[in-house]
Scaffold this motif. Structure first.
Motif, PDB file in Angstrom:
ATOM      1  N   UNK A   1       0.847  -1.194   0.000  1.00 61.41           N
ATOM      2  CA  UNK A   1       0.000   0.000   0.000  1.00 61.41           C
ATOM      3  C   UNK A   1       0.881   1.242   0.000  1.00 61.41           C
ATOM      4  N   UNK A   2       0.245   2.383  -0.177  1.00 59.45           N
ATOM      5  CA  UNK A   2       0.937   3.674  -0.089  1.00 59.45           C
ATOM      6  C   UNK A   2       0.106   4.592   0.794  1.00 59.45           C
ATOM      7  N   UNK A   3       0.295   4.494   2.112  1.00 62.46           N
ATOM      8  CA  UNK A   3      -0.432   5.357   3.044  1.00 62.46           C
ATOM      9  C   UNK A   3       0.140   6.764   2.968  1.00 62.46           C
ATOM     10  N   UNK A   4      -0.728   7.723   2.677  1.00 61.79           N
ATOM     11  CA  UNK A   4      -0.290   9.094   2.474  1.00 61.79           C
ATOM     12  C   UNK A   4       0.460   9.679   3.645  1.00 61.79           C
ATOM     13  N   UNK A   5      -0.017   9.437   4.861  1.00 66.89           N
ATOM     14  CA  UNK A   5       0.619  10.016   6.046  1.00 66.89           C
ATOM     15  C   UNK A   5       2.035   9.492   6.234  1.00 66.89           C
ATOM     16  N   UNK A   6       2.234   8.206   5.897  1.00 63.43           N
ATOM     17  CA  UNK A   6       3.572   7.623   6.021  1.00 63.43           C
ATOM     18  C   UNK A   6       4.467   8.049   4.866  1.00 63.43           C
ATOM     19  N   UNK A   7       3.907   8.123   3.682  1.00 62.98           N
ATOM     20  CA  UNK A   7       4.675   8.555   2.518  1.00 62.98           C
ATOM     21  C   UNK A   7       5.195   9.974   2.716  1.00 62.98           C
ATOM     22  N   UNK A   8       4.353  10.839   3.272  1.00 65.08           N
ATOM     23  CA  UNK A   8       4.774  12.228   3.504  1.00 65.08           C
ATOM     24  C   UNK A   8       5.928  12.287   4.502  1.00 65.08           C
TER      25      UNK A   8
END
Length: 450
Positions: A229-236
């Protein structure tokens, strides 16, 4: 045997060493396998083949630098989650990190095939060396997806205190690399193509073993392809820490590309000698870098847990231990330079250039600890941009100015190599001042008594 180190409790000096040594050994092994490539083609092919393999290093580092920085962001992300005690967030963070690794590998594969060979032309790569250098690059970059999976997977393992299994993975893959070099170059006479094929084969084994370790985890760190997955909060968070760290690597490599261009202007013999000497420089630096990465991880967990005094000790002890280790390694290479260089070549002209690099750079590499380790502590506290800017100005910017001025006036290899210790002193002073100011401000936010 316990694989993880408790970074939040107990004594620090021994835990820093126990965590950093496998990391240093991992990087050193990686460099030794690269050195094997050089030694095999140097002894069984020619100095031209040796120059073709070695002259690619600054360009390769330039292209992969940004994505290696993202793996630092991945480390900080998961270490801070552990420090805050929010372990329920770890599974999505792990699978986001692996997704970023796959995307990074695909981008690098395309860039390496389309852009890298052309960039050799702009580096003044000697005409005699150019075809072999381009061939090596095209094959090497086919392994980038594997390379990224290993680096990001290792960042996950290290974030929870496990620096041993990444070493085991690399050691196993390295043996395949060495065996491949010997078989493909000596027996099948494949030269530069042979060492490149052996290298990407070892990358594949490395990636497989690292993912295997994560698949075998029975806790929040368990990896499965179905959960990518690509969780936005973690990617940021990964991008916020990783992009500045990566840009620092990119700009560093860009300045080294300019330096490599200046080295190339002295001809293939100088390129081969500098390439041989650079191996000892890298090995010494890896001692410093291991303690810098250790400082990132330990600081991340303890800063997230709100332990100010432990954060201070992490920085102080990492600096002492890292610089002492680098001093011992660099001095050993300098004192034994006449013996060590014969690993790569017996050509007196090539050896003379290698000696210059060892004495001017490898022996003084400990100086990088002042800005690398304090910069690591800053990243552990969530500050990645400012140390990047200062490092780019202090090291990279000054190097470009030096080449345009002092090197043009006193054109020699010694003048060129002198830029390294000068820029290390400037940058170390600036980043240390920044660290002390940021630490005071951050600790004041956490409560009185900073």
């Amino acid at each position: 045997m316990k694989k993880e180190i408790d970074m939040l409790h107990g004594s620090l000096w021994d835990k820093l060493v126990l965590f950093a040594l496998p990391m240093a050994a991992t990087s050193i092994l990686q460099q030794l396998f690269t050195a094997t490539d050089l030694a095999v083609v140097g002894h069984f092919e020619s100095s031209t083949a040796m120059a073709a393999v070695g002259s690619n290093a600054p360009l390769i580092n330039l292209l992969i630098g940004l994505f290696i920085g993202l793996s630092v962001g991945a480390n900080v992300l998961i270490a801070s989650i552990i420090g805050k005690g929010k372990r329920e967030e770890i599974p999505d963070a792990v699978h986001t990190v692996i997704s970023v690794a796959l995307i990074s590998g695909a981008i690098l594969l395309a860039a390496g095939e389309l852009v890298a060979p052309r960039m050799l032309l702009f580096m003044n790569t000697p005409v005699k060396v150019l075809p072999l250098a381009q061939l090596y690059l095209r094959i090497y970059f086919l392994g980038m997806p594997f390379f990224m999976l290993y680096n990001f997977g290792s960042a996950i393992l290290r974030s929870k205190g496990d620096s041993t299994r990444p070493l085991l993975s690399l050691a196993s893959a390295g043996l395949i690399n060495v065996a491949g070099d010997l078989v493909l170059v000596i027996i099948f006479r494949m030269g530069v193509a042979g060492v490149a094929i052996a290298t990407i084969s070892s990358m594949g084994v490395n990636a497989w073993m690292t993912l295997h370790f994560l698949k075998k985890e029975e806790n929040e760190f368990h990896f499965t392809w179905k959960r990518l997955c690509l969780r936005g909060i973690f990617l940021r968070k990964i991008l916020a820490i990783g992009v500045p760290a990566g840009l620092q690597g990119v700009i560093f490599s860009l300045s080294n590309v300019v330096i490599q261009s200046a080295i190339n202007s002295f001809g293939p013999t100088c390129v081969a000698g500098m390439t041989a000497g650079q191996n000892f420089e890298y090995i010494t630096y890896f001692v410093i870098n291991a303690f810098a990465q250790t400082a990132v991880t330990f600081t991340s967990q303890n800063f997230a847990a709100g332990d100010k005094e432990r954060c201070k000790k992490v920085c102080r002890l990492s600096m002492i231990e890292g610089m002492l280790g680098a001093a011992i390694v660099g001095s050993t290479f300098a004192l034994g330079r006449h013996t060590f260089i014969r690993i790569f070549t017996n050509d007196p002209a090539v050896m003379s250039y290698a000696y210059v690099r060892i004495l001017f750079v490898a022996m003084l590499e400990l100086m990088t600890g002042v800005y690398e380790i304090t910069g690591g502590c800053l990243r552990g506290m969530g500050h990645s941009l400012m140390p990047t800017i200062l490092t780019m100005l202090g090291c990279c910017g000054f190097r470009l100015v030096w080449i345009a001025t002092a090197f043009q006036k006193w054109r020699s290899v010694r003048t060129l190599m002198a830029v390294y210790p000068i820029t290390w002193a400037i940058t170390g002073t600036a980043v240390t001042i920044l660290y002390l100011r940021v630490r005071k401000k951050e600790f004041a936010r956490m409560g009185a008594g900073a």
